[in-house]
Write a protein that holds these residues in place. Structure first.
Motif, PDB file in Angstrom:
ATOM      1  N   THR A  94       0.499  -0.956   0.046  1.00  0.00           N
ATOM      2  CA  THR A  94      -0.330  -0.097   0.118  1.00  0.00           C
ATOM      3  C   THR A  94       0.939   0.748   0.133  1.00  0.00           C
ATOM      4  O   THR A  94       1.681   1.874   1.243  1.00  0.00           O
ATOM      5  CB  THR A  94      -0.599  -0.041   1.308  1.00  0.00           C
ATOM      6  N   ASN A 115      -1.486  -6.100  -6.595  1.00  0.00           N
ATOM      7  CA  ASN A 115      -1.848  -6.258  -5.506  1.00  0.00           C
ATOM      8  C   ASN A 115      -1.606  -4.570  -5.043  1.00  0.00           C
ATOM      9  O   ASN A 115      -1.974  -5.083  -3.865  1.00  0.00           O
ATOM     10  CB  ASN A 115      -2.245  -7.388  -4.676  1.00  0.00           C
ATOM     11  N   THR A 117      -1.814  -1.074  -3.667  1.00  0.00           N
ATOM     12  CA  THR A 117      -3.335  -0.603  -3.028  1.00  0.00           C
ATOM     13  C   THR A 117      -2.182   1.499  -2.927  1.00  0.00           C
ATOM     14  O   THR A 117      -1.451   1.400  -2.633  1.00  0.00           O
ATOM     15  CB  THR A 117      -3.738  -0.612  -2.008  1.00  0.00           C
ATOM     16  N   ARG A 136      -5.565  -0.836  -7.010  1.00  0.00           N
ATOM     17  CA  ARG A 136      -7.015  -0.618  -6.251  1.00  0.00           C
ATOM     18  C   ARG A 136      -6.521   1.027  -6.323  1.00  0.00           C
ATOM     19  O   ARG A 136      -5.526   0.876  -5.411  1.00  0.00           O
ATOM     20  CB  ARG A 136      -7.044  -1.156  -4.799  1.00  0.00           C
TER      21      ARG A 136
END
Length: 253
Positions: A94, A115, A117, A136
């Motif tokens: 992230t 994956n 973020t 994301r």
């Protein structure tokens, strides 16, 4: 004396005194007026100071070069810095991307990760990132600065207070030993300050033109950002100052 050494001494003097006279620098460095005029013209061309009749002054601290100008300046260095910064990312991270133009050069490198973020206060960055299926995207919300498509202010800060990230990538308005990290817009400086403190590790992405530049709003001390990624044109003396403050410095060619 090498040209880079003269430039460092000129910038050191003007940062202390806000203005300098050509004759004083000639006497200090024992070089000709034409040499100093050439030095001042060069430093003016990269935005370090403003050349005036008989000398030079510091540029106003409240005026930021346009987005278009910043995007095109030192593009080779910015691309190399951004490519190195992308190597700091791992699958599943992230991360926070702020609005800096050098940070924006990271985006083409992010499609290879899984994956991710990404939190950002840049509408431009959020739009480009939304085209990557593996990412994301969380956009901060807030008041938009039209020229930058950046979001800041009370709403943006309130939203981002709820998020913590593995890594943050911070663009730099200016950095100096005297002032630390500074920016031209107070609200955006507050967002940078918040996300530095909400990151496990922060990376400052800066090319040589940002060194010894002081903008209006301070958001971090030199020691607040763990790693600086810069180019080889950044003076060795300043890289040493960063390291003396406990900062890891990664230099790209």
């Amino acid at each position: 004396m090498l040209q880079t050494e003269r430039h460092e001494m000129i910038m050191e003097k003007i940062l202390k005194e806000q203005s300098i006279k050509t004759i004083d620098i000639c006497n200090l460095l024992n070089v000709s007026r034409q040499t100093i005029r050439n030095d001042l013209e060069y430093l003016d061309s990269i935005g370090k100071l403003k050349k005036v009749h008989g000398g030079a002054i510091l540029e106003k601290k409240s005026i930021e070069p346009s987005f278009e100008t910043r995007s095109n300046n030192n593009l080779t260095e910015k691309k190399a810095i951004a490519a190195q910064a992308a190597q700091m990312i791992e699958d599943g991270d992230t991360i926070y991307l702020d609005i800096g133009t050098t940070v924006g050069e990271m985006i083409p490198h992010l499609n290879k990760f899984s994956n991710l973020t990404i939190i950002t206060n840049s509408i431009n960055f959020a739009y480009h990132l939304s085209q990557y299926k593996n990412i994301r995207v969380i956009c901060s919300g807030g008041e938009m600065r039209n020229s930058e498509k950046s979001l800041s202010g009370h709403i943006a800060k309130k939203i981002l207070e709820n998020y913590y990230v593995d890594k943050s990538f911070i663009g730099i308005g200016g950095v100096s030993e005297k002032a630390g990290y500074t920016d031209y817009y107070v609200d955006e400086a507050e967002i940078r300050k918040l996300m530095i403190h909400h990151s496990n590790i922060s990376y400052a992405l800066l090319d040589y033109s940002k060194v010894n530049v002081i903008a209006i709003a301070k958001y971090a001390n030199l020691s607040d950002i763990e790693t600086v990624i810069t180019d080889s044109k950044t003076p060795k003396s300043f890289r040493n100052i960063l390291e003396d403050n406990g900062v890891e410095v990664i230099t790209v060619e």
